[in-house]
Design an enzyme around this catalytic site. Structure first.
Site, PDB file in Angstrom:
ATOM      1  N   ARG A  16       0.970  -1.219  -0.030  1.00 39.21           N
ATOM      2  CA  ARG A  16      -0.020   0.032  -0.033  1.00 39.21           C
ATOM      3  C   ARG A  16       0.669   1.351   0.008  1.00 39.21           C
ATOM      4  O   ARG A  16       0.483   2.298   0.679  1.00 39.21           O
ATOM      5  CB  ARG A  16      -0.957  -0.011   1.031  1.00 39.21           C
ATOM      6  N   GLU A  17       2.000   1.330  -0.736  1.00 42.63           N
ATOM      7  CA  GLU A  17       2.979   2.277  -0.830  1.00 42.63           C
ATOM      8  C   GLU A  17       2.323   3.571  -1.242  1.00 42.63           C
ATOM      9  O   GLU A  17       2.325   4.652  -0.560  1.00 42.63           O
ATOM     10  CB  GLU A  17       4.286   1.996  -1.666  1.00 42.63           C
ATOM     11  N   GLU A 501     -20.432  -2.867  19.105  1.00 47.07           N
ATOM     12  CA  GLU A 501     -19.552  -3.520  18.208  1.00 47.07           C
ATOM     13  C   GLU A 501     -18.104  -2.932  18.480  1.00 47.07           C
ATOM     14  O   GLU A 501     -17.223  -3.162  17.546  1.00 47.07           O
ATOM     15  CB  GLU A 501     -20.026  -3.113  16.757  1.00 47.07           C
ATOM     16  N   GLU A 622     -25.966  -3.715  -4.394  1.00 45.19           N
ATOM     17  CA  GLU A 622     -24.883  -3.601  -5.187  1.00 45.19           C
ATOM     18  C   GLU A 622     -24.567  -5.108  -5.793  1.00 45.19           C
ATOM     19  O   GLU A 622     -23.781  -4.955  -6.654  1.00 45.19           O
ATOM     20  CB  GLU A 622     -23.630  -2.919  -4.359  1.00 45.19           C
ATOM     21  N   GLU A 682     -30.962   4.012   4.727  1.00 45.26           N
ATOM     22  CA  GLU A 682     -30.490   5.272   4.717  1.00 45.26           C
ATOM     23  C   GLU A 682     -31.263   6.400   3.785  1.00 45.26           C
ATOM     24  O   GLU A 682     -31.270   5.694   2.381  1.00 45.26           O
ATOM     25  CB  GLU A 682     -28.928   5.158   4.035  1.00 45.26           C
ATOM     26  N   HIS A 711     -22.368  10.793   8.002  1.00 46.78           N
ATOM     27  CA  HIS A 711     -21.163  10.307   7.245  1.00 46.78           C
ATOM     28  C   HIS A 711     -20.666  11.694   7.390  1.00 46.78           C
ATOM     29  O   HIS A 711     -19.442  11.878   6.952  1.00 46.78           O
ATOM     30  CB  HIS A 711     -21.403  10.302   5.919  1.00 46.78           C
TER      31      HIS A 711
HETATM   32  N1  GLN Z   1     -24.190  -2.631  12.352  1.00 41.05           N
HETATM   33  C1  GLN Z   1     -23.003  -1.618  11.282  1.00 41.05           C
HETATM   34  C2  GLN Z   1     -22.677  -0.668  12.025  1.00 41.05           C
HETATM   35  O1  GLN Z   1     -23.699  -0.063  12.606  1.00 41.05           O
HETATM   36  C3  GLN Z   1     -23.428  -1.489   9.889  1.00 41.05           C
HETATM   37  C4  GLN Z   1     -22.725  -1.073   9.379  1.00 41.05           C
HETATM   38  C5  GLN Z   1     -22.998  -0.931   7.565  1.00 41.05           C
HETATM   39  O2  GLN Z   1     -24.143  -0.567   7.424  1.00 41.05           O
HETATM   40  N2  GLN Z   1     -22.150  -0.520   6.891  1.00 41.05           N
HETATM   41  O3  GLN Z   1     -21.630  -0.353  11.908  1.00 41.05           O
END
Ligand code: GLN
Ligand code: ZN
EC number: 2.1.1.14
Length: 798
Positions: A16-17, A501, A622, A682, A711
């Site tokens: 990953r230079e 998480e 996707e 989203e 984001h």
């Molecule tokens: N449960 C994951 C989080 O909260 C969902 C992430 C995602 O949708 N990309 O990070």
């Protein structure tokens, strides 16, 4: 002679230079000294890549596949067409300006980014307006050609073709038809071709992956115009005459799918060669062997550029030998597409299990496979016998290895019935049971799963991984983070909590480390966009979970509170989509195996008292194939996999799912067919535009369109979020509406999360209260029917 080439090589570097050089350059504030270092890193990478291609035995090295950020942006820079809103002079664009286009500056937001066809690479979206013109751009490509020639290489140049460049752009400012820009763009490409001819470049590969899409007739007609213009001799000179001034020969390169439906058109184009992808679409070989003119080059992409498996040289040789017999040196051997999508060099994987490693080939190894096949065609397989033997042994081992084939998994998959792919009762009945069990208020508030991944969390995980932290200390450290996150959520007043998480480095890799049939590499990085790379796990064998993977964390979190804690899983399609997937069985089958493992996990969570389980499927959209005719089949198996994963639980266990990163308007029926009790989706970035789709499509279950865009570091306030909830209420009845952010919070800081979630809870309470008051007046019934409540919601707010 049979020519060996690859369509492109990864530019990020084996270690990953490029990533590290870019980030150092940006950190240093793009100073001239830092720019010098970056440019030198780029040069060193190109030289190393060309050397690797030559050492592998390829006949040409590919020039033009390098980009400091993105090859689409670099092509725009070459033809003088970067977005005009930045006000940069296209023909003297500096590197700093190039990065301003990619990343934004004080005056302008960055160019948009989206996925390159059906890959996980993201390109910058060209912006076209009626005022767009093309012309002379940067000289970088010509410098790179000179650089390769000076190093003694035979050069083939690869460029994003003009049709693909136009197709991938967005029309703005009232531009009705991007094709209106074609003449100007073609003039710029011709100028590029002439300059390459002056440099003595023999071949230019025009990458036109758009041919694998469903194309409108106008674009097919434009293809004729485009290639007729590009193939014109620039300064006279009869066909076949040597010398300068002639344009280079053109290899039209398709990939990512079947283009045989366009065989007639492609055959009529005045190009000198055609590349076809025989990995994605093996059957198209026959069509082109018949249709493609005998004297023109047919480049066969037989080594997989999208996956990491070692080529079965016997099988490939058998397929190509007949073609070679008929076409001789007009047969080229290549990779299916650019190697951008695979890691650089397997030699870096020193810790991988040797048996598994033996089944793999990364870019460097793939270049060699191409060369070996070309040599075998030309001089007989005996001249490269050792490499054929090694490939044969690997293929044989993969067919039989107990690492791959797990009879228990196969039995379980076969024993699945349709009943296993449905919940016991329909949604309305489940919803009643869940209401009774959880007693949530109207507009329940929750989050998507992750909370900030602080330096302390990362440090604890790293220490554990490296053996500096023992099991018990790690367990206690993670529990402390869970305690902290749960305490925070109670403080905000959220209705449904998560454990946060902390233990997960990544939502797929975490499970990949625990599931049999998955392997994690040390250096298997591929570029995602700019300096960002991902390291997809490998799914090499039957997928099996030897023990529960998330129960301990979830149950601990649940032990800290009376409010429901959602268990958190990554869905089968997303795991598939973000991994390198085995190529010895259909993707659908691998998805089903993952689903079976997740089904057991949901049951284990349920058994441990976890009443809500979220199965994230951000990558469902996707995975949709490029061609519309393949959509139904994909959606059918993808939905079934999700349902197998989620249907093994009782009525009063609430299944959630979450989706983001894509526009979902066109697959709403499939999303509804997942039959999750609740989906969080989203919508903030499109300002809830997605909700318009609910005008016509009546989503049947509960839904949380997002009210907080995670984001951005920006903290939305209560009014703003209350406004979004009210907008959602115009489409979705209050009984089925949830309130949540648009994704996990792992990339945010606590000091952004604190005020945002407090405000979100406040917004929900405020709208709830208004709703309650309106209802006191209107005395509504408490049925679950959508339409009337939606109207009441609207009336209450208006
Ligand atoms: N449960 C994951 C989080 O909260 C969902 C992430 C995602 O949708 N990309 O990070
Ligand atoms: Zn998300």
């Amino acid at each position: 002679m049979s020519t060996a080439h690859v369509l492109g090589f990864p530019r990020i570097g084996a270690h990953r230079e490029l990533k590290f050089a870019l980030e150092a350059y940006w950190r240093a504030g793009m100073t001239p000294a830092a720019e010098h270092d970056l440019i030198e890193t780029g040069r060193a990478l190109r030289l190393a890549n060309w050397r690797a291609q030559r050492d592998a035995g390829l006949d040409y090295v590919t020039v033009g596949d390098f980009a400091f950020y993105d090859h689409v942006l670099s092509t725009l820079a070459l033809v003088g067409g970067p977005p005009q809103r930045f006000g940069f002079a296209a023909h003297e664009l500096t590197l700093a300006q190039y990065f301003a286009l990619a990343r934004g500056n004080a005056d302008q937001p960055a160019m948009e980014m989206t996925k390159w066809f059906d890959t996980n690479y993201h390109y910058l979206v060209p912006e076209y307006s009626p005022a767009t013109t093309f012309g002379d751009g940067v000289n970088w490509l010509f410098d790179e050609v000179a650089e390769a020639q000076a190093a003694g290489h035979r050069v083939k140049v690869a460029l994003v073709g003009p049709l693909t460049l136009l197709w991938l752009g967005k029309a703005r400012d009232g531009l009705a038809d991007r094709l209106a820009l074609l003449p100007s763009l073609l003039a710029a490409y011709r100028r590029v071709l002439e300059r390459l001819a002056e440099q003595g470049v023999e071949w230019v590969q025009m990458d036109e992956p758009l041919f694998a899409l469903d194309l409108p007739p106008a674009w097919l007609a434009a293809a004729r115009e485009a290639y007729a213009t590009l193939a014109l001799e620039s300064t006279g000179g009869a066909e076949g005459t040597e010398g300068r001034g002639q344009t280079p020969r053109l290899l039209l390169a398709t990939c990512f799918g079947d283009v045989s439906e366009h065989a007639g058109l492609l055959t009529s184009l005045p190009v000198d060669g055609l590349h076809i992808d025989l990995v994605r679409a093996p059957a198209q070989l026959d069509a082109f062997v018949r249709a493609w003119p005998a004297g023109k080059v047919l480049s066969c992409g037989i080594v997989d550029g999208r996956n990491v498996w070692r080529n079965d040289l016997d099988a490939s040789f058998a397929r190509l030998a007949a073609v070679h017999e008929a076409r001789g040196e007009a047969l080229w051997v290549g990779t299916s597409c650019s190697l951008l999508h695979v890691p650089v060099d397997l030699a870096s994987e020193t810790k991988l299990d040797p048996e598994l490693r033996d089944w793999l080939a990364f870019a460097t190894q793939k270049a060699r496979e191409v060369a070996v096949l070309a040599t075998a065609l030309q001089r007989g397989p005996a001249t490269v016998a050792a490499e054929f033997e090694a490939s044969r042994a690997a293929a044989q081992a993969r067919r039989t290895s107990t690492r791959i084939h797990n009879p228990l998994v196969k039995r379980r998959a076969e024993a699945l019935t349709d009943n296993d792919a449905h919940r016991t009762s329909p949604y309305a009945q489940r919803a009643a049971a869940q209401r009774a069990r959880f007693g949530l208020p109207l507009l329940p508030t929750t989050t998507i799963g992750s909370f900030p991944q602080t330096p302390a969390i990362r440090a604890a995980r790293a220490a554990y991984r490296e053996g500096r932290l023992g099991h018990l200390d790690y367990l206690e450290a993670m529990r402390e983070h869970i305690r902290f996150a749960v305490g925070k959520q109670i403080g905000y007043g959220l209705d449904v909590l998560v454990h946060g998480e902390a233990e997960r480095n990544d939502m797929v890799e975490y499970f990949g480390e625990l599931l049999w049939g998955f392997a994690i590499t040390d250096h298997g990085w591929v570029q995602s966009y700019g300096s960002r790379c991902v390291k997809p796990p490998l799914i090499y064998g039957d997928v099996y979970a030897p023990e529960p993977m998330t129960v301990g964390w979830a149950a601990f979190a649940q032990s800290l509170t009376d409010k429901p804690v959602k268990g958190m899983l990554t869905g089968p399609v997303t795991m598939l989509q973000w991994s390198f997937v085995r190529d010895d069985q259909p993707r659908a089958q691998t998805a089903l195996q993952i689903a079976l493992a997740l089904r057991l996990e949901t049951q284990a969570l349920e058994g441990a008292g976890i009443g809500m389980i979220q199965i994230d499927e951000p990558a469902l959209r996707e995975g949709l194939p490029l061609k519309a005719r393949e959509h139904a089949d994909y959606l059918a198996w993808a939905v079934r996999a999700f349902k197998v994963a989620s249907s093994g639980v009782a009525d009063d266990t609430q299944i959630h799912t979450h989706m983001c990163y894509s526009e979902f308007g066109d697959i709403l029926p499939a999303i509804a067919a997942l039959d999750a009790d609740v989906i969080s989706i989203e919508t903030t970035r499109s300002n809830m535009e997605l909700l318009d789709a609910f005008e016509t499509f009546n989503y049947p279950n509960e839904i949380g369109p997002s009210v907080y865009d995670i984001h951005s570091p920006r903290v939305p306030d209560t009014n703003e979020m209350a406004g979004l909830i009210e907008r959602a209420l115009r489409r979705i009845p209050a009984e089925r509406l949830w309130v949540n952010p648009d994704c996990g919070l792992k990339t945010r800081d606590w000091d952004q999360v604190d005020p945002a979630l407090r405000a979100m809870v406040e917004a929900a309470k405020r709208v709830r209260k208004a709703l309650g008051e309106a209802r006191k007046i209107a005395r509504p019934s408490m049925t679950d029917k959508g339409g009337c409540h939606a109207k009441q919601g609207k009336a209450a707010i208006a």
